[in-house]
Design an enzyme around this catalytic site. Sequence first.
Site, PDB file in Angstrom:
ATOM      1  N   SER A  69      25.000   8.914 -49.450  1.00  0.00           N
ATOM      2  CA  SER A  69      25.070   9.931 -50.509  1.00  0.00           C
ATOM      3  C   SER A  69      23.763  10.672 -50.761  1.00  0.00           C
ATOM      4  CB  SER A  69      25.567   9.307 -51.814  1.00  0.00           C
ATOM      5  OG  SER A  69      26.950   9.069 -51.753  1.00  0.00           O
ATOM      6  N   ALA A  70      22.685  10.281 -50.123  1.00  0.00           N
ATOM      7  CA  ALA A  70      21.494  11.129 -50.182  1.00  0.00           C
ATOM      8  C   ALA A  70      21.792  12.494 -49.578  1.00  0.00           C
ATOM      9  CB  ALA A  70      20.325  10.464 -49.463  1.00  0.00           C
TER      10      ALA A  70
END
Length: 405
Positions: A85-86
């Site tokens: 999710s970065a």
Amino acid sequence: MHVGGNTGTEAAVVDVRGTVADGFEPVRDAFVRNFEQRGERGAAVAVYRDGHKVVDLWAGTRDADAPTDGTARPWAVDTAQIVRSATKGVAAAVVLLLHQRGRIDLDAPVATYWPEFKAAGKERVLVRHLLAHRAGLPALDRPLTPAEAIDGVSGPAALAAQAPVWEPGTDHGYHVQTYGWLLAELVPRVTGRTVGRWVAEEIARPLGLDLWIGLPADEAHRVGRIAPVEEPPAAAGGGLALRPKRSVAEAYRDPDSLTRRAFGVISPPPDENDPAYRAAEQPASGGISTARALARFYAATIGDVDGGHRLFAPATLTLARTEESAGPDRVLVVPTRFGLGFMLHGPAAPLLGPGSFGHPGRGGSLGFADPDTGTAFGYVTNGLRKGVTADPRAQALIRAVRSVS
């Protein structure tokens, strides 16, 4: 200063490579301790200060599931990893840059650009709602198969057809995977280019980043394998994790909860080491990057990098760091803070300071910028913890950066 094979008593445990500017040695020391005390397998960390790289370190093995008999391939200067999710922060920058160029109105209904989306009561969902996790679409009526999840069609089509879980704009809840399908449809409707192509042409190429949303086949040899790892008992604690936080754990164990449904929109879970998964363009969780690229990207959001390229104009930077959502998260249960696509500094996601913005990747990776100190940070790991945010390894590195700020 070069950091090589002999860093004192820890040399027998971890061989750290890279460079550290004078004064930033505490970051190197914290990085070493992550291997010694927190079970790190392979990782890299990079820090920019005022547009210039001051930390660039890597160590360990390229593959988290590599054998321990000494034959494992070492992490190299150009090793990249999936950052989960970065990726969301990079995808958010695409929409904000399109707004900066006058191509997207953040206060326009999504259906202005994507007419099919207005079905089932979503006429008033605004573009800013997608970025701030306020659209009411964190889960799907029916989970997608791994093949459907990466086909570029099924995710957006399902979201366009279904009704929101709550009245859009009135509350927030982390859109774990659906965030990516929403942006993956919005951006091509506006530009004619996919999110991955836009990132490649407008962000990665001008900045010289080893960062991809949709891994090219000729770069696949550089990417290591990720795997779950258990945290040593002595290092336990910290982080918004599904196990330590009782309320989140209870919600996740309940198959009917929104938490479980949001994290389970792909069933069974995909193999993130699968070349097909990595080649697919997944703006929520499929980005692949080096720590160096992640830090350089964030450096360019807050200023000129090496005296050259800058991404965000001052007004756009203000948008990125301005709170849009705060309070109890309907998916993560605990209080979270979001700007337009970025997580903001707070108890659930401690960054460098009150003005910091960025995004963690579930399991460990993290990228963020702190305009107040001119700092940009990137951390990439192949050993995935159970935590959603505030990974203890990343937090140790942040504390080290804070000590020299």
